[in-house]
Design an enzyme around this catalytic site. Structure first.
Site, mmCIF file in Angstrom:
data_model
loop_
_atom_site.group_PDB
_atom_site.id
_atom_site.type_symbol
_atom_site.label_atom_id
_atom_site.label_comp_id
_atom_site.label_asym_id
_atom_site.label_seq_id
_atom_site.Cartn_x
_atom_site.Cartn_y
_atom_site.Cartn_z
ATOM 1 N N ASN A 192 -3.056 49.518 6.611
ATOM 2 C CA ASN A 192 -3.377 50.422 5.496
ATOM 3 C C ASN A 192 -4.882 50.574 5.248
ATOM 4 O O ASN A 192 -5.323 51.626 4.813
ATOM 5 C CB ASN A 192 -2.638 49.991 4.229
ATOM 6 N N GLU B 65 -3.362 37.098 3.180
ATOM 7 C CA GLU B 65 -3.390 38.181 2.184
ATOM 8 C C GLU B 65 -2.117 38.973 2.383
ATOM 9 O O GLU B 65 -2.012 39.772 3.318
ATOM 10 C CB GLU B 65 -4.612 39.083 2.420
ATOM 11 N N CYS C 27 -1.466 46.998 -1.074
ATOM 12 C CA CYS C 27 -0.797 45.731 -1.370
ATOM 13 C C CYS C 27 -0.821 45.378 -2.852
ATOM 14 O O CYS C 27 0.123 44.821 -3.380
ATOM 15 C CB CYS C 27 -1.455 44.618 -0.571
ATOM 16 N N GLU D 283 -10.592 36.364 -0.321
ATOM 17 C CA GLU D 283 -11.588 37.122 0.432
ATOM 18 C C GLU D 283 -12.624 37.623 -0.574
ATOM 19 O O GLU D 283 -12.453 37.518 -1.785
ATOM 20 C CB GLU D 283 -10.914 38.296 1.167
HETATM 21 P P1 NAD Z 1 2.977 43.310 9.063
HETATM 22 O O1 NAD Z 1 3.165 41.969 8.493
HETATM 23 O O2 NAD Z 1 4.117 43.989 9.678
HETATM 24 O O3 NAD Z 1 1.835 43.269 10.187
HETATM 25 C C1 NAD Z 1 0.556 42.757 9.917
HETATM 26 C C2 NAD Z 1 -0.093 42.316 11.207
HETATM 27 O O4 NAD Z 1 0.586 41.157 11.689
HETATM 28 C C3 NAD Z 1 -0.037 43.342 12.342
HETATM 29 O O5 NAD Z 1 -1.253 43.323 13.028
HETATM 30 C C4 NAD Z 1 1.099 42.814 13.207
HETATM 31 O O6 NAD Z 1 0.995 43.187 14.557
HETATM 32 C C5 NAD Z 1 0.918 41.319 13.056
HETATM 33 N N1 NAD Z 1 2.123 40.521 13.315
HETATM 34 C C6 NAD Z 1 3.408 40.890 13.233
HETATM 35 N N2 NAD Z 1 4.213 39.842 13.519
HETATM 36 C C7 NAD Z 1 3.407 38.793 13.773
HETATM 37 C C8 NAD Z 1 3.634 37.424 14.116
HETATM 38 N N3 NAD Z 1 4.865 36.925 14.236
HETATM 39 N N4 NAD Z 1 2.573 36.614 14.297
HETATM 40 C C9 NAD Z 1 1.316 37.087 14.145
HETATM 41 N N5 NAD Z 1 1.039 38.374 13.838
HETATM 42 C C10 NAD Z 1 2.072 39.219 13.649
HETATM 43 O O7 NAD Z 1 2.328 44.175 7.893
HETATM 44 P P2 NAD Z 1 1.919 45.715 7.937
HETATM 45 O O8 NAD Z 1 3.184 46.516 7.927
HETATM 46 O O9 NAD Z 1 0.910 45.958 8.990
HETATM 47 O O10 NAD Z 1 1.159 45.877 6.537
HETATM 48 C C11 NAD Z 1 1.824 46.024 5.339
HETATM 49 C C12 NAD Z 1 1.914 44.710 4.599
HETATM 50 O O11 NAD Z 1 0.629 44.136 4.493
HETATM 51 C C13 NAD Z 1 2.408 44.881 3.193
HETATM 52 O O12 NAD Z 1 3.313 43.849 2.852
HETATM 53 C C14 NAD Z 1 1.153 44.755 2.362
HETATM 54 O O13 NAD Z 1 1.379 44.335 1.044
HETATM 55 C C15 NAD Z 1 0.368 43.774 3.148
HETATM 56 N N6 NAD Z 1 -1.063 43.892 2.839
HETATM 57 C C16 NAD Z 1 -1.676 42.914 2.094
HETATM 58 C C17 NAD Z 1 -3.010 43.033 1.756
HETATM 59 C C18 NAD Z 1 -3.719 41.991 0.921
HETATM 60 O O14 NAD Z 1 -4.935 41.939 0.948
HETATM 61 N N7 NAD Z 1 -3.017 41.141 0.178
HETATM 62 C C19 NAD Z 1 -3.744 44.143 2.188
HETATM 63 C C20 NAD Z 1 -3.099 45.110 2.937
HETATM 64 C C21 NAD Z 1 -1.756 44.975 3.266
#
Ligand code: NAD
Length: 485
Positions: free
Chosen positions: A150, A247, A281, A459
């Site tokens: 995002n 995060e 998020c 962060e």
């Molecule tokens: P996601 O968890 O599907 O993927 C995040 C990242 O993790 C990607 O790069 C993905 O390839 C990687 N990944 C997936 N499985 C993994 C594994 N088993 N081991 C290591 N890496 C792995 O999330 P998304 O769909 O990309 O993003 C949306 C989510 O992120 C939402 O839940 C949102 O709330 C959260 N988010 C949090 C913040 C924050 O700062 N708190 C900021 C942005 C997004």
């Protein structure tokens, strides 16, 4: 116009060892933007080795010199503002009205901030019985970082800037849905004078992320992603007892008391639900409104929500673009259906909208549900789309209890003119990032990070540096040892 993008390892573009590639598309149009080399475990090994070699030199570079290089990189981002904003708009489907400031400027601000902080890393000194001790904050070594889709460029900056300022190297895996801006970021870093090997970008899928979490020569893992991914990353990192920062997602409460400035509260609620088409998020998706002002709040809200313009994110007057992918769009629409089926009243939106010229994109009208109850799926689960749930309350203790009734603890806001109440309520709310009479503003100086199921660590701010360093305590004897033997 599809191009090829390779991995960025040791200061240059290289193909993936397995020669695999994947495509990244513009979510508004479905146009393929690039064929991207796909990193796997063997590529991660090469990147980690390059990072370790570079870090061995970098840790000896004085903080002021590290800071100068980070500052030069921030300037590069500013010089390339239009190009990066365009890239982020194309790869992530984010409105071009947002990306220059929300993505590029915020990334540059972060680099600039940590450029300054690089000189501020200090230890302590204290005289004690038998001598004195001092502490040395030292870099961790190689940081493995994993990003969500995002805010791809901003996430790359939020992780790289404190990591490098504190003397580490980084191997960053952007989301498979948005790999392009991080690759361009690394190229600009080289132009800015960042030594080869210090920033490595390894686009790929979950298995590449897992190779980072498991890697014996990675000293810390920092993830921005979903809660379930966070648990997997933490479990994998446990194998080598790495430091972990997470995060993760949220389902944050936004509380509007009866004395709130309602226009302001509506502004906050809109920023908390519809910016970046709801894919944020920290969004305040559970909007608790005091029953006595609920109707007035809704009237003002609907008048403004119905003016929001869905459209091609490339158009300057577009407020909301498409969902990141058709799959994610389908998920959000399913949540909307669950909301309707569960008895919530859809006041506006609640459907997919066709945009001429963007038939492949899934655009979802900004959606407001009223009459929500705490047990509804749309109220309990993170949707990550433009869906606001309005919940009514009458009593302060009641709203605190209900706001906290969630596994998450990322963010929260209170809208009221009564400052005593504002601080009292915020003091009781279980969330890592809170706002009083505002929403989703994240100055780089302010610590950012969730509690409970929303993550571990912070962060931004000076505190981020402590998550990228470790402390060595050194006792220095003064005088002979009074040995008991
Ligand atoms: P996601 O968890 O599907 O993927 C995040 C990242 O993790 C990607 O790069 C993905 O390839 C990687 N990944 C997936 N499985 C993994 C594994 N088993 N081991 C290591 N890496 C792995 O999330 P998304 O769909 O990309 O993003 C949306 C989510 O992120 C939402 O839940 C949102 O709330 C959260 N988010 C949090 C913040 C924050 O700062 N708190 C900021 C942005 C997004």
């Amino acid at each position: 116009m599809s191009t090829q993008r390779l991995l960025w390892i040791d200061g240059r573009f290289v193909p993936a060892i397995g020669n695999k590639t994947f495509t990244t598309t513009n979510p508004a149009t479905g146009e393929v933007l690039a064929e991207v080399a796909q990193a796997e475990s063997a590529d991660i090994d090469v990147a980690v080795a390059a990072a370790a070699k570079a870090q061995a030199q970098w840790k000896r570079v004085p903080g002021a010199a590290r800071g100068r290089i980070l500052h030069a990189l921030s300037q590069k981002l500013r010089e390339h503002r239009d190009e990066l904003a365009e890239l982020e708009m194309q790869d992530g489907g984010k409105p071009i009205a947002e990306t220059p400031e929300a993505d590029v400027d915020s990334g540059a601000d972060c680099l600039e901030y940590f450029a300054g902080q690089a000189t501020s890393i200090q230890g302590e000194y204290q005289e004690v019985d038998g001598g004195f001790f001092y502490t040395r904050p030292e870099p961790l070594g190689v940081v493995g970082a994993i990003g969500a889709w995002n805010y791809p460029l901003q996430i790359a900056c939020w992780k790289t800037a404190p990591a490098l300022a504190a003397g580490n190297a980084i191997v960053f895996k952007p989301s498979e849905l948005t790999p392009l801006s991080a690759l361009r970021f690394a190229e600009l870093a080289k132009e800015a004078g960042v030594p080869d090997g210090l920033i490595n970008i390894v686009p790929g899928f979950g298995d590449a992320g897992q190779a980072l979490s498991n890697h014996p020569h990675i000293d810390k893992i920092s993830l921005t992603g979903g809660a379930e991914t966070g648990k997997k990353v933490m479990a994998d990192a446990a194998g080598t007892l790495k430091e972990v920062s997470l995060e993760l997602g949220g389902k944050s409460p936004l509380v509007v008391f009866d004395d709130a400035d309602l226009d302001n509260a509506v502004s906050g609620a809109m920023m908390a639900n519809f910016f970046t088409q709801g894919e944020i998020c920290t969004n305040g998706t559970r909007v608790f409104v005091h029953e006595s002002v609920r109707e007035a709040f809704i009237e003002k809200l609907l008048a403004r929500v119905e003016k929001l313009k869905l459209g091609n994110p490339a158009d300057g007057d577009t407020d909301m673009g498409p969902m990141i992918s058709p799959e994610h769009g389908k998920l959000v629409l399913e949540y909307i259906e669950a909301g309707k089926a569960g008895g919530a009243k859809c006041l506006t939106g609640g459907e997919r909208v066709e945009i001429a010229g963007c038939e492949n994109g899934v655009f979802i009208a900004p959606t407001v549900f009223d009459g929500c109850t705490d047990d509804m799926t749309i109220v309990r689960e993170e949707i990550f789309g433009p869906v606001m749930s309005i919940l009514s309350f009458t009593d302060e203790d009641e709203v605190i209890r209900r706001a906290n009734d969630t596994e998450f603890g990322l963010a929260a806001a209170v809208f009221t003119r009564d400052l005593e109440r504002a601080h009292r309520v915020i003091g009781e709310i279980e969330a890592g990032i809170c706002w009083i009479n505002h929403y989703n503003i994240t100055p780089i100086e302010m610590p950012f990070g969730g509690i409970k199921g929303s993550g571990i660590g912070k962060e931004n701010s000076r505190r981020a540096l402590s998550y990228y360093s470790r402390l060595k305590s050194v006792f220095v004897a003064q005088g002979a040892i009074d040995a008991p033997y």
